[in-house]
Design a protein around this motif. Structure first.
Motif, mmCIF file in Angstrom:
data_model
loop_
_atom_site.group_PDB
_atom_site.id
_atom_site.type_symbol
_atom_site.label_atom_id
_atom_site.label_comp_id
_atom_site.label_asym_id
_atom_site.label_seq_id
_atom_site.Cartn_x
_atom_site.Cartn_y
_atom_site.Cartn_z
ATOM 1 N N LEU A 115 0.864 -1.210 -0.328
ATOM 2 C CA LEU A 115 -0.655 0.166 0.143
ATOM 3 C C LEU A 115 0.697 0.989 -0.269
ATOM 4 O O LEU A 115 1.974 1.213 0.417
ATOM 5 C CB LEU A 115 -1.109 0.519 1.692
ATOM 6 N N ILE A 143 -16.618 -5.275 -0.776
ATOM 7 C CA ILE A 143 -15.431 -4.092 0.339
ATOM 8 C C ILE A 143 -15.953 -3.303 0.661
ATOM 9 O O ILE A 143 -17.977 -2.512 0.144
ATOM 10 C CB ILE A 143 -15.295 -3.608 -1.747
ATOM 11 N N TRP A 169 -16.957 0.352 1.672
ATOM 12 C CA TRP A 169 -15.731 1.615 1.313
ATOM 13 C C TRP A 169 -16.275 3.530 1.838
ATOM 14 O O TRP A 169 -15.298 4.201 1.454
ATOM 15 C CB TRP A 169 -16.696 2.891 -0.145
ATOM 16 N N ASN A 219 -13.584 3.502 4.274
ATOM 17 C CA ASN A 219 -12.769 4.632 4.669
ATOM 18 C C ASN A 219 -11.722 5.109 3.330
ATOM 19 O O ASN A 219 -10.639 6.099 3.347
ATOM 20 C CB ASN A 219 -11.535 4.047 5.895
ATOM 21 N N PHE A 220 -12.291 4.385 2.556
ATOM 22 C CA PHE A 220 -11.762 4.819 1.671
ATOM 23 C C PHE A 220 -12.231 6.056 0.389
ATOM 24 O O PHE A 220 -12.025 7.159 0.289
ATOM 25 C CB PHE A 220 -11.937 3.612 -0.244
ATOM 26 N N TYR A 221 -13.145 6.758 0.546
ATOM 27 C CA TYR A 221 -14.414 7.951 0.656
ATOM 28 C C TYR A 221 -13.504 8.739 1.548
ATOM 29 O O TYR A 221 -12.946 10.410 0.976
ATOM 30 C CB TYR A 221 -15.310 7.857 1.311
ATOM 31 N N TRP A 226 -10.432 9.139 2.724
ATOM 32 C CA TRP A 226 -9.267 9.697 2.469
ATOM 33 C C TRP A 226 -9.282 10.297 0.813
ATOM 34 O O TRP A 226 -8.724 10.891 0.833
ATOM 35 C CB TRP A 226 -8.505 7.805 1.595
ATOM 36 N N GLY A 227 -9.836 9.678 -0.442
ATOM 37 C CA GLY A 227 -9.918 10.839 -1.139
ATOM 38 C C GLY A 227 -10.890 12.572 -0.791
ATOM 39 O O GLY A 227 -11.076 12.876 -1.539
ATOM 40 N N SER A 236 -0.079 9.498 -0.344
ATOM 41 C CA SER A 236 -0.826 8.861 -0.700
ATOM 42 C C SER A 236 -0.174 8.137 -2.156
ATOM 43 O O SER A 236 -1.136 7.215 -2.817
ATOM 44 C CB SER A 236 -2.087 10.001 -0.970
ATOM 45 N N MET A 239 -5.894 4.224 4.463
ATOM 46 C CA MET A 239 -5.578 2.871 2.910
ATOM 47 C C MET A 239 -6.040 1.648 3.988
ATOM 48 O O MET A 239 -6.102 0.826 3.322
ATOM 49 C CB MET A 239 -4.889 3.203 2.237
ATOM 50 N N PHE A 253 -8.954 0.456 5.417
ATOM 51 C CA PHE A 253 -9.692 0.155 4.290
ATOM 52 C C PHE A 253 -10.002 -1.125 3.394
ATOM 53 O O PHE A 253 -10.613 -1.812 3.850
ATOM 54 C CB PHE A 253 -9.386 1.349 3.521
ATOM 55 N N VAL A 254 -8.205 -1.586 3.514
ATOM 56 C CA VAL A 254 -7.889 -2.544 2.606
ATOM 57 C C VAL A 254 -8.068 -3.388 3.300
ATOM 58 O O VAL A 254 -8.641 -5.126 3.010
ATOM 59 C CB VAL A 254 -6.449 -2.370 1.977
#
Length: 398
Positions: free
Chosen positions: A59, A194, A196, A198-200, A202-203, A232, A313, A316-317
């Motif tokens: 990552l 999945i 999402w 924590n991805f949202y 992060w973004g 990132s 990340m 998230f992963v």
């Protein structure tokens, strides 16, 4: 106090002990984790440790910090993971922030005081060359990967813009993902699910920071965005951080000089804890015009910016990693990403050498540092201390 709370308290105390004693880079850190977290405390199994370490290396972001947080997540969920993150990064970040303030004070108020650093600047390049050699020997196993290393080195050297790096990483990953058929098949027992959130997160933080920075032109916000963006995009650990920060803050924005950058990087090699704490030094120097409060604010903003993306990340992963790692294109793409990161590291050594005077003494210090790291068991802090003492002695007698 419940048994669970006692266990959490012991876990955080162990993390604090590691943050104050973890010298020697990721290899030594892994050995310490294995001894303390697995053998002594039995927080996780040895198999879990190696699997989490592999995940963190795949990552973007600070792999050692992600590993600490991932173990905390397995032991006590998100809350313990965030507490472990703070306990792990704060000591080193404060030390590097203080180092920036001290270096700047000496440079401004005591002419010639930085002569003690005359040797640790070329020594820093020796550390980078050693890191590049170790990284390449570990990650580069095919002719295609070596070609990507050479191409990445060439482009990073001649087009040293912070906006080139993410493009290179994407191209590198795509170029090797097409060889996915060479990866062994792993049976997928259930469909990939999945979460999402924590991805949202992060973004969302990345976009919001960029928009606020552009709209307000407020330096602390811009600084946070710069470090968050770099955090990132960085694959390959703390040594790969160097070309990103040098290009962005020395070449591109001139927030600190090459001499100041090299001095800080060398000092960071003698500080325990996460290698990404060097960002606090750069962040503190970037706000030097605001005085002591500026140094402290810059150091803390840099730490938050550089560490948060990797933590978002990993959270998230980690929830679907057991399923994701079964997809062959994902595993194949890592070869190209790692190769490009190695090329950037080689270019960083060249770029950092350019401002130094190309004399025999500097070349000797670079090669001598590399040889000490490669052929002896002398620890990094002792090598840095020796360089400082040598600089003091030479400055005193000449």
């Amino acid at each position: 106090m419940s048994v669970k709370r006692v266990r959490y308290y012991l876990f955080l105390r162990d993390i604090l002990a590691l943050s104050l004693t973890a010298f020697g880079g990721p290899q030594a850190f892994l050995a310490m984790l294995l001894e303390r977290m697995v053998k002594q405390r039995n927080y996780i199994t040895e198999e879990d440790l190696w699997e989490l370490n592999a995940l963190c290396n795949m990552l973007p972001g600070p792999s050692s910090t992600q590993l600490v947080s991932a173990i905390g997540f397995r032991v006590g969920g998100p809350n313990l993971a965030y507490l472990a993150l703070l306990v792990w990064i704060i000591p080193a970040s404060l030390l590097m922030t203080g180092a920036a303030a001290l270096i700047y004070f000496l440079k401004e108020n005591t002419p010639g005081a930085l002569n003690f650093a005359k040797f640790i600047q070329p020594m820093a390049i020796g550390f980078i060359i050693f890191a590049a050699q170790k990284t390449i020997s570990k990650m580069i196993q095919t002719t295609e990967a070596m070609v990507l290393v050479l191409i990445s080195t060439f482009i990073s050297f001649f087009y040293s813009s912070p906006y080139v790096f993410p493009v290179l990483l994407i191209i590198g990953g795509l170029s090797t993902s097409i060889k996915y058929k060479k990866q062994p098949k792993i049976e997928k027992e259930e469909p990939l699910v999945i979460q999402w959130a924590n991805f949202y997160l992060w973004g969302g933080v990345l976009i919001l920071a960029a928009l606020l920075g552009a709209a307000t032109q407020y330096q602390p916000v811009i600084l946070f965005e710069n470090f968050y963006r770099n955090g990132s995009l960085i694959f390959g650990g703390g040594q790969v951080l160097v070309p990103y920060l040098y290009t962005e803050f020395v070449d591109f924005k001139h927030f600190l000089s090459s001499e100041e950058f090299l001095t800080g990087y060398a000092i960071s090699q003698g500080v325990p804890g996460p290698t990404f704490s060097f960002s606090s030094y750069v962040g503190a120097f970037s706000m030097k015009e605001f005085g002591f409060i500026g140094f402290l604010t810059g150091g803390l903003i840099a730490a938050a910016g550089i560490f948060l993306p990797g933590i978002f990340m990993i959270f998230f992963v980690i929830r679907f990693w057991d399923q994701l790692k079964k997809y062959r294109p994902v595993r194949a793409a890592l070869e190209g990403i790692n190769a490009v990161s190695c090329g950037m590291l080689i270019a960083a050594a060249y770029l950092l050498f350019e401002p130094l005077e190309a004399n025999l003494l500097n070349i000797f210090m670079i090669l001598g540092t590399y040889c000490l790291l490669q052929f002896t068991k002398i620890s990094s802090p002792l090598i840095i201390l020796g360089g400082i003492l040598l600089g003091i002695a030479v400055n005193h007698f000449i």
